[in-house]
Design an enzyme around this catalytic site. Structure first.
Site, PDB file in Angstrom:
ATOM      1  N   GLU A 286      -4.831   3.703  14.989  1.00  0.00           N
ATOM      2  CA  GLU A 286      -4.020   3.489  16.194  1.00  0.00           C
ATOM      3  C   GLU A 286      -3.667   4.851  16.771  1.00  0.00           C
ATOM      4  O   GLU A 286      -3.073   5.680  16.088  1.00  0.00           O
ATOM      5  CB  GLU A 286      -2.776   2.672  15.847  1.00  0.00           C
ATOM      6  N   CYS A 320       4.098   6.288  21.599  1.00  0.00           N
ATOM      7  CA  CYS A 320       2.725   6.028  22.051  1.00  0.00           C
ATOM      8  C   CYS A 320       2.758   5.077  23.238  1.00  0.00           C
ATOM      9  O   CYS A 320       1.892   5.104  24.095  1.00  0.00           O
ATOM     10  CB  CYS A 320       1.904   5.436  20.925  1.00  0.00           C
TER      11      CYS A 320
HETATM   12  P1  NAP Z   1      -1.132  13.652  14.566  1.00  0.00           P
HETATM   13  O1  NAP Z   1      -0.926  15.078  14.814  1.00  0.00           O
HETATM   14  O2  NAP Z   1      -2.477  13.074  14.841  1.00  0.00           O
HETATM   15  O3  NAP Z   1      -0.719  13.376  13.045  1.00  0.00           O
HETATM   16  C1  NAP Z   1      -0.736  12.090  12.502  1.00  0.00           C
HETATM   17  C2  NAP Z   1      -0.945  12.184  11.001  1.00  0.00           C
HETATM   18  O4  NAP Z   1      -2.265  12.669  10.746  1.00  0.00           O
HETATM   19  C3  NAP Z   1       0.013  13.155  10.314  1.00  0.00           C
HETATM   20  O5  NAP Z   1       0.397  12.633   9.068  1.00  0.00           O
HETATM   21  C4  NAP Z   1      -0.857  14.384  10.153  1.00  0.00           C
HETATM   22  O6  NAP Z   1      -0.442  15.232   9.113  1.00  0.00           O
HETATM   23  C5  NAP Z   1      -2.180  13.742   9.816  1.00  0.00           C
HETATM   24  N1  NAP Z   1      -3.353  14.621   9.968  1.00  0.00           N
HETATM   25  C6  NAP Z   1      -3.460  15.774  10.663  1.00  0.00           C
HETATM   26  N2  NAP Z   1      -4.721  16.275  10.525  1.00  0.00           N
HETATM   27  C7  NAP Z   1      -5.400  15.416   9.734  1.00  0.00           C
HETATM   28  C8  NAP Z   1      -6.725  15.367   9.232  1.00  0.00           C
HETATM   29  N3  NAP Z   1      -7.642  16.300   9.521  1.00  0.00           N
HETATM   30  N4  NAP Z   1      -7.086  14.336   8.444  1.00  0.00           N
HETATM   31  C9  NAP Z   1      -6.201  13.355   8.139  1.00  0.00           C
HETATM   32  N5  NAP Z   1      -4.926  13.349   8.588  1.00  0.00           N
HETATM   33  C10 NAP Z   1      -4.533  14.365   9.373  1.00  0.00           C
HETATM   34  O7  NAP Z   1      -0.080  12.753  15.400  1.00  0.00           O
HETATM   35  P2  NAP Z   1       1.486  12.911  15.481  1.00  0.00           P
HETATM   36  O8  NAP Z   1       1.825  14.117  16.289  1.00  0.00           O
HETATM   37  O9  NAP Z   1       2.088  12.762  14.145  1.00  0.00           O
HETATM   38  O10 NAP Z   1       1.885  11.605  16.303  1.00  0.00           O
HETATM   39  C11 NAP Z   1       1.801  11.533  17.694  1.00  0.00           C
HETATM   40  C12 NAP Z   1       0.534  10.797  18.114  1.00  0.00           C
HETATM   41  O11 NAP Z   1       0.524   9.513  17.498  1.00  0.00           O
HETATM   42  C13 NAP Z   1       0.491  10.525  19.606  1.00  0.00           C
HETATM   43  O12 NAP Z   1      -0.824  10.720  20.049  1.00  0.00           O
HETATM   44  C14 NAP Z   1       0.891   9.064  19.712  1.00  0.00           C
HETATM   45  O13 NAP Z   1       0.418   8.414  20.874  1.00  0.00           O
HETATM   46  C15 NAP Z   1       0.265   8.508  18.467  1.00  0.00           C
HETATM   47  N6  NAP Z   1       0.892   7.245  18.062  1.00  0.00           N
HETATM   48  C16 NAP Z   1       0.194   6.101  18.248  1.00  0.00           C
HETATM   49  C17 NAP Z   1       0.773   4.887  17.918  1.00  0.00           C
HETATM   50  C18 NAP Z   1       0.037   3.596  18.115  1.00  0.00           C
HETATM   51  O14 NAP Z   1       0.465   2.571  17.593  1.00  0.00           O
HETATM   52  N7  NAP Z   1      -1.053   3.584  18.857  1.00  0.00           N
HETATM   53  C19 NAP Z   1       2.064   4.858  17.405  1.00  0.00           C
HETATM   54  C20 NAP Z   1       2.745   6.071  17.212  1.00  0.00           C
HETATM   55  C21 NAP Z   1       2.149   7.266  17.543  1.00  0.00           C
HETATM   56  P3  NAP Z   1       0.400  16.582   9.436  1.00  0.00           P
HETATM   57  O15 NAP Z   1       1.691  16.122  10.036  1.00  0.00           O
HETATM   58  O16 NAP Z   1       0.543  17.222   8.107  1.00  0.00           O
HETATM   59  O17 NAP Z   1      -0.421  17.378  10.396  1.00  0.00           O
END
Ligand code: NAP
Length: 515
Positions: A286, A320
């Protein structure tokens, strides 16, 4: 055990007693800050060579806690624990798994104010947003407990005279749950519980911006006596351990919520077959949004203004589902803009720990810099109508920002900003407004304000988003009422909080006996 699912009512903070309880909870949590916390693998506390800090985005000097930075070896250790535990947990009866969920829900209710207080301090949610996050987490876990029982019951099959048949939903195996920081109880709790309630075991990798809330959730699982190894907590940088967790041959599924970039990387890595791997890994991803609210000529403009402000600036636009584009039909454009600016001026911004602050900080300095870059791009691409400045101080505060005079293909109308920045796009008429709204690689939420049913019917057919709302804001999906998930680059449309969700964590086994 409860027999019927009902949504959890939100706490009424106009009640003085509730305000006092929240103030007490915040003070209590503040007295617990700054400690060092371990990974939890197979129920054991594990330390690592390196650690990292989690900080309060409302006050960067305040350290929430010190967390372990897992390396690849620790990541594999957690996976091995989940793989081993799966051999017993997969046989736990559905009733038992559901009962654990109900126990967890009871404990979350008991700790409702404290869990919200952790979020207020660690991720800068306002009181109302933090409470809504806990309520959603409670609802998701309760909903999935009911779902486990539904899937365990006899499934409808066509009967034949010569065979007895049944269909069972069995778990997948040991998987990874990777969560974002913006809903550290609701999304993290829902994703984790959905996976283990269906009979799987989990390595939980929370966001590095919200490890403290994840740790509190783990404590609740432990208090509910969930067997060790069913959920293993691994904190640390996704960039260090993410690939290892995803690529590991015995990883059976990856449930991810976060950005498009990371989600696509996971999808790509998971699609490659490693030596010794004997399944196609399931990816539930997601991702982001670029959500639009359409304001039609036949809209109640005051109500539209309220909906746009709540969706665009609630939790500083860091949802999101947040509205980042208001698409306004030309005949009501000037009137709408005028009312929108007047309403936005009334937003109170400041540290999330004070009830009166409706809008708190953005999550970290990197996010702040990225959002301010987009504001600069927006100023070049259009006209700054309101806000646009950083607010000085110890926290990451940005004014709610409104930019108009934009081309529908402008950068700030296409890329996810994930901050309090709203683009306004003028549409010639209603059909044009729908075309503008659909002109995005994302397709998560959307909303239409119009009193004309024919136009709403047209939007039902044409507005291509996973969650479409009429005459209300585009945030705030309710569990069971609005199953949540998006189209296109917004993800695999998992519909969290809906009746299809647990299917993603199971496989169906058809069994027949000749009679
Ligand atoms: P993110 O930077 O993509 O991080 C999400 C998770 O992925 C974190 O736990 C992060 O760890 C981990 N991660 C980072 N690099 C990775 C890799 N190479 N392999 C596996 N995991 C990795 O997103 P965020 O800033 O936390 O959240 C914001 C984003 O989430 C926005 O784009 C928002 O739209 C989206 N979101 C979507 C929904 C939905 O239901 N569609 C809901 C909520 C949020 P680290 O923190 O250690 O980097």
């Amino acid at each position: 055990m409860s027999t019927e699912f009902k949504n959890t009512p939100l706490i009424d903070f106009s009640d003085e007693e509730n305000r006092r309880k929240m103030e007490d909870a915040i003070s209590k949590v503040e007295s617990e800050l700054g400690k060092e916390w371990s990974l939890i693998i197979n129920g054991k506390r594990i330390k690592c060579r390196d650690q990292f800090f989690s900080r309060n985005p409302s006050d960067y000097e305040q350290i929430i806690g010190i967390y372990q930075k897992a390396d690849q070896q620790r990541a594999v250790m957690a996976l091995d624990a989940a793989i081993k535990t799966f051999e017993t947990w997969r046989f736990a009866p559905a009733e038992e798994r559901a009962e654990y969920c109900f126990k967890i829900v009871d404990l979350m209710r008991e700790n409702r104010f404290k869990l919200a207080a952790w979020m207020i301090l660690e991720v800068g949610k306002s009181w109302v947003e933090a409470d809504a996050d806990v309520a959603e987490g409670i609802d998701l876990i309760k909903f999935y407990a009911h779902e486990v029982l539904r899937y365990a019951a006899e499934q409808p099959l066509t009967k034949v005279a010569y065979e007895e048949s049944e269909l069972r939903y069995i778990p997948l195996g040991a998987g990874i749950v990777i969560t974002p920081w913006n809903f550290p109880i609701a999304i993290l709790g829902g994703m984790t519980a959905g996976a283990f309630a269906a009979g799987n075991t989990v390595v939980l990798k929370p966001s590095s911006d919200a490890p403290g809330v994840a740790r509190k959730f783990m404590e609740i699982l432990e208090k509910a006596n969930l067997p060790p190894g069913v959920v293993n907590l691994v904190t640390g940088a996704g960039s260090d351990i993410g690939d290892t967790l995803v690529i590991y041959p015995q990883t059976r599924f990856i449930s991810f919520t976060g950005s498009k970039e990371v989600g696509l990387r996971i999808n790509e890595h998971a699609s490659r077959i490693s030596m010794g791997q004997k399944w196609i890994k399931r990816v539930i991803a997601e991702m982001g949004g670029k959500n639009a609210i359409i304001v039609d000529t036949e809209a109640d403009l005051d109500s539209a203004v309220e909906g746009v402000v709540a969706s665009a600036f609630g939790y500083s636009g860091q949802k999101c589902s947040a509205c980042s584009r208001a698409v306004v039909v030309s005949d009501v454009y000037d009137d709408f803009i005028e009312r929108l600016i007047e309403r936005t001026k009334k937003i109170k911004i400041g540290p999330a720990k004070y009830y009166e602050n409706w809008m708190g900080p953005v999550i970290n300095l990197k996010a702040l810099a990225s959002i301010m870059d987009y504001v600069e791009i927006g100023k070049r691409e259009g006209r700054l109508l309101y806000g646009g400045r950083r607010i000085n101080g110890n926290g990451n505060f940005i004014e709610p920002t409104i930019i108009d005079n934009l081309d529908r293909r402008a950068t700030i109308c296409q890329e996810e900003i994930f901050g309090p920045v709203l683009s306004i796009i003028k549409a010639q008429d209603f059909k044009d407004a729908i075309e503008i709204a659909n002109d995005s690689e994302y397709g998560l939420t959307g909303s239409v304000y119009s009193e004309n049913q024919e136009k709403l019917d047209l939007a039902k057919d044409l507005f291509h988003v996973g969650n479409l709302y009429f005459n209300r804001k585009c945030t705030g999906a309710l569990v069971g009422v609005h199953p949540f998930g998006g189209f296109n680059m917004s993800g695999t449309d998992s519909k969290a909080g809906g009746r299809d969700y647990l299917l993603l964590f199971t496989q169906a086994k058809s069994i027949s006996k000749k009679i």
